[in-house]
Design a protein around this motif. Structure first.
Motif, PDB file in Angstrom:
ATOM      1  N   VAL A 192       0.847  -1.190   0.000  1.00 45.36           N
ATOM      2  CA  VAL A 192       0.000   0.000   0.000  1.00 45.36           C
ATOM      3  C   VAL A 192       0.885   1.243   0.000  1.00 45.36           C
ATOM      4  O   VAL A 192       1.852   1.325   0.765  1.00 45.36           O
ATOM      5  N   PHE A 227      -8.388   2.887   3.757  1.00 44.81           N
ATOM      6  CA  PHE A 227      -7.290   2.058   4.251  1.00 44.81           C
ATOM      7  C   PHE A 227      -7.818   0.738   4.809  1.00 44.81           C
ATOM      8  O   PHE A 227      -7.291  -0.339   4.504  1.00 44.81           O
ATOM      9  N   TYR A 239       2.924  -1.296   4.163  1.00 43.72           N
ATOM     10  CA  TYR A 239       2.491   0.068   3.849  1.00 43.72           C
ATOM     11  C   TYR A 239       3.700   0.969   4.000  1.00 43.72           C
ATOM     12  O   TYR A 239       4.408   0.918   4.995  1.00 43.72           O
ATOM     13  N   THR A 241       5.026   5.032   3.892  1.00 43.49           N
ATOM     14  CA  THR A 241       4.505   6.399   3.968  1.00 43.49           C
ATOM     15  C   THR A 241       5.586   7.326   4.501  1.00 43.49           C
ATOM     16  O   THR A 241       6.652   6.884   4.937  1.00 43.49           O
ATOM     17  N   ILE A 272       4.927  -1.583   8.381  1.00 43.19           N
ATOM     18  CA  ILE A 272       4.933  -0.193   7.918  1.00 43.19           C
ATOM     19  C   ILE A 272       6.375   0.293   7.817  1.00 43.19           C
ATOM     20  O   ILE A 272       7.188   0.040   8.709  1.00 43.19           O
TER      21      ILE A 272
END
Length: 455
Positions: A192, A227, A239, A241, A272
């Motif tokens: 993602v 999400f 994910y 970011t 993440i």
């Protein structure tokens, strides 16, 4: 592109992104012809050319199948079939390869004379006088201890508790991400990304042959409803970011969104990567997912190319304790020991008494640059999506739904490098947006070229 070339390009792209795995049966000639609105003979010709190249094979009476032989990796052929002006690799190369006379409001870094050159020079002189091992030998696998200790103290100020043994020094932020990708991902996994997000995330994910799903980004962070849906439907592995100042939007993650994202990630077993490369540009610290998570499922990374120097490469990973040994093995396998020189110079610059004053001046210069750039863009009908609190980026909407890719091509011919919106967008829904770097926007010629290109 001819009809036959369109079919060929689509099949190649699906193979490259692992939508079609080796041995996958391709859609029938009739189904493909119906999908495109082409004649069956066009599809047959395309399939036959692919077969001649060894990319697919035919099985009498059973159809066409993806060959088991893997073709050489071509990142430019992967991902959406884009105009090269909005391909992330092309935009990066334009920013890096154009002459020093080119104007680069689309690049992602400060002008050279904004960086901490004097601190770096003092660091280089200091390291040159140090033990000869620093300038001649490989570094230990984790990297320079003193710098790792400094980084843990800096992270502690953001609420991230880590031991120096959890910090791995790398050659750059990009290498940090690549190592984590190598560790966590296998071809066909789903990742993602924010939509929009930093465009080199897209380029690097192509190299790892994974599926990418974009989550719409809001002024407070990722859309948590979308999400949750993505986690439920796609079962992603990872994910990635930005922490703090988001690239390209300049948005800041809100506490409520941070908590909700982390709750959803923990429930789904999602890892993440939190890229905090713009940490020192913040005025007021935003919440960090790594702090809320306690470095359990979050890998926290950063580097110094935006504040110290892009020429002397040094980055780091703060990782969950149980994964450090495996990451170190990967680091050695792909880069051996790494060097000590960059880390030693970075340590000297960061501990230099002038660094804090330097960053305070950068905050002021960026605030002034935003205040000057926004009205100049407004005169052209270009409006920011939001007014960022800090950082160098404005995510801007073009007037009258102008095509950013077309605008970028026109401006490039006049020596101005732009960053069109769809470069950053997985869904290709940012056609009328551009990312604008206010630190690179002090030349009036930029706005003259923009005005001509929009006319």
């Amino acid at each position: 592109m001819t009809k036959i070339e369109t079919v060929i390009a689509d099949v190649k792209a699906k193979i490259a992104t692992v939508t079609y795995m080796p041995g996958t049966r391709l859609p029938s000639v009739r189904a493909t012809a119906k999908r495109y609105g082409f004649s069956p003979s066009t599809v047959v010709e395309a399939y036959e050319r692919l077969q001649t190249d060894g990319i697919i094979s035919s099985r009498p009476g059973a159809g066409f199948y993806v060959s088991d032989v893997t073709a050489p990796l071509s990142l430019a052929d992967m991902g959406p079939n884009l105009d090269r002006a909005v391909d992330p690799l092309w935009v990066s190369r334009q920013s890096l390869e154009t002459s020093s006379d080119a104007l680069k409001p689309g690049c992602g870094w400060l002008p050279p004379d904004w960086l901490y050159a004097e601190g770096m020079r003092r660091g280089l002189r200091s390291v040159a006088k140090a033990d000869v091992k620093v300038i001649s030998e490989y570094a230990m696998p984790l990297g320079l201890l003193a710098l790792r200790q400094l980084l843990t103290r800096r992270m502690s100020g953001l609420g991230i508790e880590a031991e120096p043994s959890q910090v791995i020094l790398t050659e750059s932020g990009t290498q940090s991400i690549d190592l984590i990708f190598r560790f966590l991902l296998t071809p066909g996994d789903t990742v993602v990304v924010d939509d929009p997000c930093y465009f080199n995330f897209h380029a690097l994910l192509r190299a790892h042959r994974v599926k990418v799903v974009g989550v719409p980004y809001t002024p407070d962070g990722p859309n948590v409803t979308a999400f949750a849906t993505i986690l439920d439907e796609h079962k992603p592995r990872l994910y990635i970011t930005n922490a703090a100042i988001h690239n390209p939007t300049g948005a800041t993650l809100s506490p409520a969104t941070a908590y909700r994202v982390l709750q959803l990630a923990q429930a789904a077993g999602l890892y993440i990567i939190e890229d905090d490369i713009f940490a020192d540009f913040e005025s007021t610290p935003a919440p960090r997912l790594a702090a809320l998570d306690g470095l359990s499922q979050v890998f926290y990374i950063g580097s110094f190319s935006k504040t110290l120097s892009a020429s002397l490469r040094c980055g780091y990973i703060a990782a969950p304790s149980e994964w450090v040994e495996s990451l170190l093995d990967l680091k050695i396998a792909t880069g051996f020991g790494g060097g000590q020189l960059a880390a030693a110079v970075v340590l000297s610059a960061l501990t230099d008494s002038g660094y804090r004053k330097h960053m305070s001046a950068i905050h002021t210069r960026l605030a002034n640059a935003r205040a000057q750039t926004i009205p100049r863009l407004a005169k052209l009908g270009i409006e920011p999506w939001l007014l960022p609190q800090a950082g160098m980026f404005l995510w801007c909407k073009l007037p009258d739904n102008n095509s950013a890719a077309t605008l970028a091509n026109r401006c490039l011919s006049q020596g101005v490098v732009l960053a069109p919106g769809n470069t950053f967008s997985q869904s290709q829904s940012a056609e009328s947006y551009i990312r604008f770097n206010v630190a690179q926007a002090n030349d009036a010629r930029i706005f003259e070229v923009l005005a001509q290109a929009l006319a």
